[in-house]
Enzyme design. Structure first.
Site: not given
Ligand code: HPA
Length: 285
Positions: A35, A66, A88, A90-91, A118, A216-217, A240, A252
């Site tokens: 990302s 993306h 992903h 989750y997609e 990320a 998440m990847s 973050n 996001h």
């Molecule tokens: N949690 C999960 N996935 C992420 C985060 C997070 O805080 N930041 C970027 N991808």
């Protein structure tokens, strides 16, 4: 071999033939750009762009940020195959779709995989913008991409994950980072499905089980790369601090904004790494 597996093998072959036809070079290194980091592909010289929707057998990426294409060409003089955007779980893609590009890389003879992502910072010594070398992972995605009949021609039934993230490649990053005076952290990445971010209670739990960053990847791709005998280097951009750490809420946009800020350092780091990578393999460890 079951019909389903044969069919899947055929799809890989069809994909490989399509890609090989378009390539001007044989890539040595596979690169997955996470990302906000996809722009690094613009560094590639003599690029060939292959949009996912044009590649037979390839899923199509939907997430904002993306671009969704393979880019091949040279980075720091090394032939690479880059995924600009990944798939992903989750997609809604099945695990075999999420990891399909890794099988394609394996089929092309790529032996080294660089994965960026990320991630949310769990380790309290991290801050947004920190760069973390992934030393290990915890799979909390509730599944494994290798579930099902094993393709013995792709890899062993029970692949060892002791060196899932190649120690030699990690050493290369540290040396390059030192030369460039870029601070890098190290830590364990925990893979969750998302797409909701974690709750503060989940983050406390993840910290307690030994995670330094959450995302998440990456975990599915790294499992398949290890199964296929590839050496893996994983780098997280801490976009973050994870939920509950600062008391601020997550969104996001912050993830994309921080990734953009870190991009220049990550660009320098990746170029330096690739330049140093040619000779490094997992052998002899
Ligand atoms: N949690 C999960 N996935 C992420 C985060 C997070 O805080 N930041 C970027 N991808």
């Amino acid at each position: 071999m079951s019909g389903i597996l044969l069919k899947w093998g055929d799809i890989v072959n069809k994909t490989l033939n399509y890609i090989k036809d378009k390539l001007k070079i044989m890539p040595q290194i596979g690169l997955i750009l996470g990302s906000g980091l996809g722009v690094l592909a613009e560094e590639i010289t003599n690029p060939v762009f292959l949009p996912y929707q044009d590649i037979p057998g390839f899923p199509v990426s939907t997430v904002e940020g993306h671009a969704g294409r393979l880019v091949t060409g040279e980075l720091a003089g090394v032939p690479v195959l880059t995924m600009q955007g990944r798939f992903h779980y989750y997609e809604g893609y099945e695990m075999d779709k999420v990891t399909f590009p890794i099988r394609v890389m394996q089929g092309l003879g790529i032996k080294q995989l660089l994965v960026t992502n990320a991630a949310g910072g769990i380790n309290l010594s991290f801050e947004p913008g920190s760069i973390m070398i992934i030393t290990d992972h915890i799979n909390l995605m509730g599944t494994n991409p290798l579930i099902g009949s094993n393709r013995d021609d792709f890899g062993p039934r029970f692949p060892d994950m002791t060196l899932a993230y190649c120690p030699q490649l990690q050493r290369v990053v540290k040396t390059v980072a030192q030369d460039l005076q870029i601070t890098v952290k190290e830590g364990v990445y925990v893979g969750v499905t998302g797409p909701s971010y974690e709750t503060p209670a989940e983050i406390r739990y993840l910290r307690a089980i030994g995670a330094d960053a959450v995302g998440m990847s990456t975990v599915p791709e790294v499992i398949i790369a290890n199964h296929g005998g590839m050496s893996v280097l994983g780098i997280s951009c801490i976009t973050n601090m994870a939920a509950g750490v600062t008391g601020q809420r997550l969104n996001h946009n912050e993830v994309i904004e921080t990734a953009n800020k870190v991009r220049e350092n990550l660009r320098l780091l990746l170029l330096g790494i690739i330049n140093n990578l040619r000779q490094v393999t997992n052998e002899g460890l």
